[in-house]
Design a protein around this motif. Sequence first.
Motif: not given
Length: 119
Positions: A16-29, A105-119
């Motif tokens: 689930m986390v990997k899927d959320a990240l890939s939707k946000g463009g974070y592919e290197d997991t 958690f919702k995927q948006e919560r993961i993405l917003s947290t990740v983008s806030n921290i690492i951009g």
Amino acid sequence: MAKILIVDDAAFMRMMVKDALSKGGYEDTAEAVDGLDAVEKYKELHPDLVIMDITMPNMDGLEALKAIKQEDPEATVIMCSAMGQESMVIEAIKSGAKDFIVKPFKQERILSTVSNIIG
């Protein structure tokens, strides 16, 4: 692109986390199945971010967080757990976690947290 290590003993949560990240463009997991695995993979991969569950077998997320921070004081770690217990959140933050996500958690919560921290 940022390298992200996903740590959870439940395969479906890692997916689930990997899927959320890939939707946000974070592919290197990369993935780890428990705290011990997380510490070893951290040393090997030096990821830009770790997203880690707290409740896991062998070594829990708080112990792994402390071990990773000892290895690399600059490590960026987001903790997540189904137990939104205040004491765990406080201990995680005191131990160096950058943020805390409560499951489910919702995927948006993961993405917003990740983008806030690492951009």
